[in-house]
Motif scaffolding. Structure first.
Motif, PDB file in Angstrom:
ATOM      1  N   ALA A 187      -5.904  -3.657   4.141  1.00 37.40           N
ATOM      2  CA  ALA A 187      -6.798  -2.498   4.254  1.00 37.40           C
ATOM      3  C   ALA A 187      -6.414  -1.376   3.305  1.00 37.40           C
ATOM      4  O   ALA A 187      -7.280  -0.634   2.826  1.00 37.40           O
ATOM      5  CB  ALA A 187      -6.805  -1.995   5.709  1.00 37.40           C
ATOM      6  N   ASP A 188      -5.117  -1.251   3.026  1.00 37.71           N
ATOM      7  CA  ASP A 188      -4.669  -0.157   2.161  1.00 37.71           C
ATOM      8  C   ASP A 188      -4.535  -0.586   0.691  1.00 37.71           C
ATOM      9  O   ASP A 188      -3.987   0.152  -0.132  1.00 37.71           O
ATOM     10  CB  ASP A 188      -3.328   0.402   2.649  1.00 37.71           C
ATOM     11  N   ALA A 189      -5.036  -1.762   0.349  1.00 35.06           N
ATOM     12  CA  ALA A 189      -4.969  -2.222  -1.047  1.00 35.06           C
ATOM     13  C   ALA A 189      -5.890  -1.385  -1.916  1.00 35.06           C
ATOM     14  O   ALA A 189      -7.007  -1.032  -1.510  1.00 35.06           O
ATOM     15  CB  ALA A 189      -5.365  -3.688  -1.132  1.00 35.06           C
ATOM     16  N   PRO A 190      -5.477  -1.039  -3.130  1.00 35.14           N
ATOM     17  CA  PRO A 190      -6.359  -0.316  -4.045  1.00 35.14           C
ATOM     18  C   PRO A 190      -7.654  -1.091  -4.281  1.00 35.14           C
ATOM     19  O   PRO A 190      -7.636  -2.316  -4.408  1.00 35.14           O
ATOM     20  CB  PRO A 190      -5.524  -0.224  -5.333  1.00 35.14           C
ATOM     21  N   THR A 236       5.868 -10.828   1.513  1.00 33.89           N
ATOM     22  CA  THR A 236       6.768 -10.042   2.375  1.00 33.89           C
ATOM     23  C   THR A 236       6.438  -8.558   2.285  1.00 33.89           C
ATOM     24  O   THR A 236       7.282  -7.709   2.565  1.00 33.89           O
ATOM     25  CB  THR A 236       8.240 -10.281   1.980  1.00 33.89           C
ATOM     26  N   GLY A 237       5.192  -8.270   1.900  1.00 34.05           N
ATOM     27  CA  GLY A 237       4.753  -6.885   1.799  1.00 34.05           C
ATOM     28  C   GLY A 237       4.022  -6.634   0.505  1.00 34.05           C
ATOM     29  O   GLY A 237       4.329  -7.248  -0.520  1.00 34.05           O
ATOM     30  N   GLY A 238       3.027  -5.744   0.562  1.00 39.30           N
ATOM     31  CA  GLY A 238       2.269  -5.435  -0.639  1.00 39.30           C
ATOM     32  C   GLY A 238       0.777  -5.409  -0.348  1.00 39.30           C
ATOM     33  O   GLY A 238       0.340  -5.529   0.804  1.00 39.30           O
ATOM     34  N   ASN A 253       0.074  -2.306 -11.988  1.00 39.37           N
ATOM     35  CA  ASN A 253      -0.430  -2.483 -10.627  1.00 39.37           C
ATOM     36  C   ASN A 253       0.593  -3.228  -9.774  1.00 39.37           C
ATOM     37  O   ASN A 253       1.071  -4.296 -10.166  1.00 39.37           O
ATOM     38  CB  ASN A 253      -1.748  -3.264 -10.636  1.00 39.37           C
ATOM     39  N   ARG A 254       0.911  -2.663  -8.622  1.00 40.11           N
ATOM     40  CA  ARG A 254       1.874  -3.291  -7.722  1.00 40.11           C
ATOM     41  C   ARG A 254       1.200  -4.449  -6.989  1.00 40.11           C
ATOM     42  O   ARG A 254       0.164  -4.286  -6.344  1.00 40.11           O
ATOM     43  CB  ARG A 254       2.392  -2.258  -6.721  1.00 40.11           C
ATOM     44  N   ASP A 276       8.984  -6.801  -5.773  1.00 32.54           N
ATOM     45  CA  ASP A 276       8.349  -5.698  -6.513  1.00 32.54           C
ATOM     46  C   ASP A 276       7.607  -6.201  -7.751  1.00 32.54           C
ATOM     47  O   ASP A 276       7.814  -5.704  -8.861  1.00 32.54           O
ATOM     48  CB  ASP A 276       9.394  -4.650  -6.912  1.00 32.54           C
ATOM     49  N   VAL A 277       6.761  -7.193  -7.542  1.00 27.14           N
ATOM     50  CA  VAL A 277       5.999  -7.761  -8.653  1.00 27.14           C
ATOM     51  C   VAL A 277       4.899  -6.789  -9.080  1.00 27.14           C
ATOM     52  O   VAL A 277       4.166  -6.254  -8.241  1.00 27.14           O
ATOM     53  CB  VAL A 277       5.373  -9.113  -8.249  1.00 27.14           C
TER      54      VAL A 277
END
Length: 251
Positions: free
Chosen positions: A221-224, A191-193, A166-167, A160-161
């Motif tokens: 594709a779903d990155a801000p 491992t996700g993000g 911003n994630r 959860d960095v």
């Protein structure tokens, strides 16, 4: 007269043994170098604790408290020229424990090291001020010599960095049990993000002790959009949309 000399010698030896066995931790704390401080020392030098263990860094205006520290020395290892102890450090909302050995030459080896820490610049000076997250480590061994990491085996997770709200995702570094020749190198992947990343982390000695992170990164594709745009400075992407990433630093 000889009898009294023998009695006196026995008493002196007994007193010395008791003094060694019961050597107060507070006395040992007073002998620490100026860069270290053990506040609230209790117990003995063999098995004791500090309510606050701190680093005195000349580059910082105030000492850096690392949390409560406890230890249990392994006296038999002293006969091999090694200072060895089971050590537990408890910073705020965290815990680190390991079997630590310090050789006569000054090299440090930590075995069975487990850690759960917040990404906090106060505890980890290399962490950028705006970066937050959680570090989970499970290392079979970690060796440090003259300020450089010379060997490491195990895994480190960054969960959860976030940076400035911003994630940035979660990441895993795996160092092999059997190290290859050369500088210690581990595989790094997400491992996700919002970012897909695959690369390596290498600890180096030259030109100075530090690390090198290299790999390929791409925005999912779903990155801000604002995060995806940050990758443009890395250059033209390949056919899979990945860009080369390289970052280095010193300890």
């Amino acid at each position: 007269m000889r009898r009294w000399l023998r009695v006196g010698a026995v008493v002196a030896v007994a007193f010395l043994i008791v003094l060694i066995v019961r050597f107060p931790a507070s006395w040992a704390a007073a002998l620490l170098p100026g860069s270290l401080a053990c506040h609230g020392a209790a117990g003995t030098v063999w098995r004791g604790a500090c309510t606050s263990f701190a680093l005195n860094d000349a580059s910082r205006p105030n000492p850096t408290s690392l949390g409560a520290l406890s230890w249990r020395l392994k006296p038999l290892r002293l006969f091999t020229g090694t200072l060895a102890a089971g050590v537990t450090l408890q910073p705020p909302a965290g815990r680190v424990s390991a079997d630590v050995e310090v050789s006569a030459a000054g090299s440090i080896t930590a075995r069975n090291l487990t850690a759960s820490l917040r990404l906090d610049p106060q505890l980890l000076p290399l962490v950028p001020a705006a970066l937050r997250g959680v570090v989970q480590a499970d290392l079979q061994r970690l060796e440090v010599d003259d300020g450089a990491i010379t060997d490491v085996a195990g895994r480190i997770e960054l969960r959860d960095v976030q940076q400035s709200g911003n994630r940035l995702g979660s990441y895993l570094i795996v160092f092999p049990e059997v190290a290859a020749p050369g500088d210690p190198t581990g595989e790094l992947r997400d491992t996700g993000g919002p970012f897909a990343f695959q690369g390596t982390v290498k600890f180096v000695r030259e030109p100075e002790p530090g690390y090198v992170i290299e790999g390929l990164i791409a925005a999912r594709a779903d990155a801000p959009p604002e995060l995806a745009q940050r990758l443009q400075f890395l250059g033209t992407p390949d056919a899979q949309g990945r860009r080369p990433f390289s970052f280095s630093g010193s300890f």
